[in-house]
Design an enzyme around this catalytic site. Sequence first.
Site, PDB file in Angstrom:
ATOM      1  N   GLN A 346      34.131 -26.649 -13.064  1.00  0.00           N
ATOM      2  CA  GLN A 346      35.587 -26.793 -13.083  1.00  0.00           C
ATOM      3  C   GLN A 346      36.308 -25.439 -13.126  1.00  0.00           C
ATOM      4  O   GLN A 346      35.892 -24.531 -13.838  1.00  0.00           O
ATOM      5  CB  GLN A 346      35.952 -27.604 -14.320  1.00  0.00           C
ATOM      6  CG  GLN A 346      37.296 -28.270 -14.269  1.00  0.00           C
ATOM      7  CD  GLN A 346      37.376 -29.306 -15.373  1.00  0.00           C
ATOM      8  OE1 GLN A 346      37.240 -28.980 -16.537  1.00  0.00           O
ATOM      9  NE2 GLN A 346      37.566 -30.551 -15.004  1.00  0.00           N
ATOM     10  N   SER A 515      32.515 -26.707 -20.350  1.00  0.00           N
ATOM     11  CA  SER A 515      31.113 -27.086 -20.167  1.00  0.00           C
ATOM     12  C   SER A 515      30.993 -28.136 -19.069  1.00  0.00           C
ATOM     13  O   SER A 515      30.057 -28.921 -19.045  1.00  0.00           O
ATOM     14  CB  SER A 515      30.516 -27.548 -21.497  1.00  0.00           C
ATOM     15  OG  SER A 515      30.555 -26.451 -22.408  1.00  0.00           O
ATOM     16  N   HIS A 516      31.977 -28.141 -18.158  1.00  0.00           N
ATOM     17  CA  HIS A 516      32.054 -29.166 -17.121  1.00  0.00           C
ATOM     18  C   HIS A 516      31.347 -28.708 -15.852  1.00  0.00           C
ATOM     19  O   HIS A 516      31.954 -28.535 -14.801  1.00  0.00           O
ATOM     20  CB  HIS A 516      33.507 -29.534 -16.851  1.00  0.00           C
ATOM     21  CG  HIS A 516      34.273 -29.825 -18.125  1.00  0.00           C
ATOM     22  ND1 HIS A 516      35.628 -29.663 -18.267  1.00  0.00           N
ATOM     23  CD2 HIS A 516      33.829 -30.256 -19.342  1.00  0.00           C
ATOM     24  CE1 HIS A 516      35.995 -29.979 -19.495  1.00  0.00           C
ATOM     25  NE2 HIS A 516      34.931 -30.339 -20.170  1.00  0.00           N
ATOM     26  N   VAL A 517      30.039 -28.476 -15.993  1.00  0.00           N
ATOM     27  CA  VAL A 517      29.183 -28.113 -14.869  1.00  0.00           C
ATOM     28  C   VAL A 517      28.677 -29.424 -14.273  1.00  0.00           C
ATOM     29  O   VAL A 517      28.207 -30.287 -15.007  1.00  0.00           O
ATOM     30  CB  VAL A 517      27.992 -27.270 -15.358  1.00  0.00           C
ATOM     31  CG1 VAL A 517      27.187 -26.755 -14.186  1.00  0.00           C
ATOM     32  CG2 VAL A 517      28.472 -26.107 -16.205  1.00  0.00           C
ATOM     33  N   ASN A 555      33.997 -31.514  -8.336  1.00  0.00           N
ATOM     34  CA  ASN A 555      34.552 -31.439  -9.672  1.00  0.00           C
ATOM     35  C   ASN A 555      36.035 -31.775  -9.662  1.00  0.00           C
ATOM     36  O   ASN A 555      36.825 -31.119  -8.985  1.00  0.00           O
ATOM     37  CB  ASN A 555      34.343 -30.020 -10.208  1.00  0.00           C
ATOM     38  CG  ASN A 555      34.095 -29.992 -11.697  1.00  0.00           C
ATOM     39  OD1 ASN A 555      34.849 -30.567 -12.465  1.00  0.00           O
ATOM     40  ND2 ASN A 555      33.034 -29.313 -12.108  1.00  0.00           N
TER      41      ASN A 555
END
Lengths: 587, 253
Positions: A346, A515-517, A555
């Site tokens: 993101q 932590s939006h991998v 994303n």
Amino acid sequence: MKTLPSVDVVIIGGGWSGLLMAKEIGSRTALSVVVLERGGPRKTDNYGDDMDELDYTIRLRMMQDVSQETVTLRHNASQRALPLRQHGSFLPGSGVGGAGEHWSAVCPRFLPDCFELLSRSIEKYGSQRLPEDHAIQDWGVTYDELEAHYTRADLLLGVSGQAGNIRGKQIAGGNIFEGWRSAEYPTPPTKIPYFSSMFGEAAKSLGYHPYPVPAATTSRAYTNPDGVSRPGCTYCGYCETFGCMIGAKSQPTNTLLPVIEKRRNVSIRTGAWVRRIVHDASENKKRASGVVYIDENGQEVFQPADLIFLASWTLNNTRVLLLSGIGEAYNPTTGRGTLGRNLTHQVNFPAVTAFFEKPLNRFMGSGASGIMFSDLDGDLFDHSKLPFLRGGTVGARSARSLPISECGVVPKSVKATWGSEWKKAALHYYDRTGRIGFSGEHLAYKDNYMDLDPVYKNHFGDPLLRLTLDWRENERKMADYVIAKGIELAREMGAKEVSPFSGLGSYDATRYQSSHVQGGVIMGSSPERSVVNPYLQHWQVSNLFVLGASSFPQNASANPTPTILALTYRTADAVVDRYLKNPAALA
Amino acid sequence: MKVKPRSPIAGRVDSKSQSFPQNTPRLLCYRVMRRREFLTLSAASIGGVLVYSLNREVFRLSAQTSKSVRIALRFFTQSEALVVAAAASRIFPSDEMGPGAREAGVAVYIDRQLAGPWGRDRHRYTQGPFEENASAEFGYQAKATPQQIYRQGLKDLKGFDRLSSAEQDGKLKEIETTLFFSLLRQNTIEGMFCDPIHGGNIDMVGWQLIGFPGPRMNNYDDVDKHFGEAFRPKPASLGQVTRSRVRPSEDLE
């Protein structure tokens, strides 16, 4: 290697998606369910004394131990990848509850068109307008199909907020741009601290449509449909990188574990480090037969199972499948293979850091209490004259003001970085500084992907996962556009000095972003372009399901947890209602 | 994580402690302390009221007394500790704005961090090969641990504590761009504002300076009030708030 008696269901990973699946299957069937979690055990009452910034935010006590295993990174295929030797741009969790324990609990849904990004974009702009090297695609599920599951997720967590669109009826004060909701949020919005409140006023006066951040740090005591009760938030400010000391922040340990613990058919094994899923490719059925893991005593164990859920976070889901040899690894040169493709992170940054005359009392708040707006999200604003597609949300949350992290942040007019002059400025600005944050979409590209690193290994000697990842012009130009809007907003709020974000440049593994991998095991409607089908079932191995944000083809701007939970509910229904009656491909 | 009652690995009474109030705890020696090195500070040497901690217990020593305090060091030699204390107090000085690194016990904090898991790179990925010249976006890639970086960096600062303030500032300017200095600066900020369980921020002097109340558990009635004016509840440490002895990570691993 020790072989254990067979069980019906093995779930790899004890985070949000793994434990939700354990709760659903454990409560709705009599099947024996074993959750394998490589980290340690946790209980709801573990968090009575964790409010220590040094150990939890600076030394990151709750995160995966990177001395054992990390990932490597390179910006493009011509570079040699280097290991991320310490945590940086994202924070994988460890232990029961996973990253769901230390999250900040921001809970928006994705915009409806995110699920059909490729077809909607082509429909509106033609394929010419998409970046040449893009790899975006539709999810194979629509917002309308997912809405009921989003509502279940909201009810599970007790999300606080104000609806802006109930079945098509716009409601002022909520997010009028959101996809339709079948019901109001389960609990009213959180209290809004001063800094966020100032942001809301400024946004409104500039013509935006601000609304309270949807929060799983609930505004008041709440009992969910499973009968699990949690107290209301007390705004102590220790949310992100901490577990909630009173359990107001919904976490797997306080929301799912109380139900799971009552189910005698479900057990959680901690310290169980899964190395591979065993599957027999020669068999016509192509079924997985179980998993191999190292137990807490260091012994290698084979756990046979009829049905396997891989739910070990985005990066590790991809890695376990690569190590297991399940599916074909993606090759960006030939375009063949699907496993590892569409890695995204993101686009998250503070558009501006703003310095004010008045104190902000920023120690009070929560990770999710704040104001945001969606006027610059998705395709909600006119892109015809802009050099980029898509967008994101702009917001001002009130957490993350702890002193080690924040004291010493001073305006650019202060040149000193130590000594009396700097100290004076640091003391003055500590509680006069706020950030306007941006959380934006990251398109998928052909050359952003994951595979196994040829050099670096983990503590068992297994190869690390290698990320090949960098920003493209679309993200860089989106960032520049938003930074300019952030400066306007900060001025409108009355900021005396403003430090704009320096721009995206190349992917920086040292700056925490989110932590939006996502991606790597993406879902879709064709096995040629995705790893799992729209029910998250592996296209080739029908008794294997892969849960979590690894399934997201690209994303979105919103935080992923509600979407992860909604997809997990949908898969649980498909498994319980259809798969168990006829164990075969669901799509 | 539930906290077990603290049991010292070995304990002995330091002779100086007899002049302290009765409830002052014993000076603890740790297994990790291989050298018998102590940081000796006297109230008179820094002027004013010394507020210091022996193993996370706070006590006060009047400036009038000539008694000195001896604090067991876990990593530094005594001369290293004096240099670090002097350097930290140029980075975050005691001045007309209020107390600084010296009163907060920053040197003691850094000593404990270096002896603990962080100083030993317990949780860093340390498998080779190392690429020392990697671009900054990949983060710190070299082999040296914080312990090694400090020990090396301190070699260039021998006698630093005996220089004048102006000379000290000049010396620090010379090393401003080094990794050692950036660690020292970051650790100084940590030692100023960490919970007192870590040995720094003694008597919460750092929190008092900036108006941070510590882990205040309930802001429900205040979070949407006090707009535009400073609301500054009295600071309380984690130990005070939870009424328990919380063990910091440097004592656990």
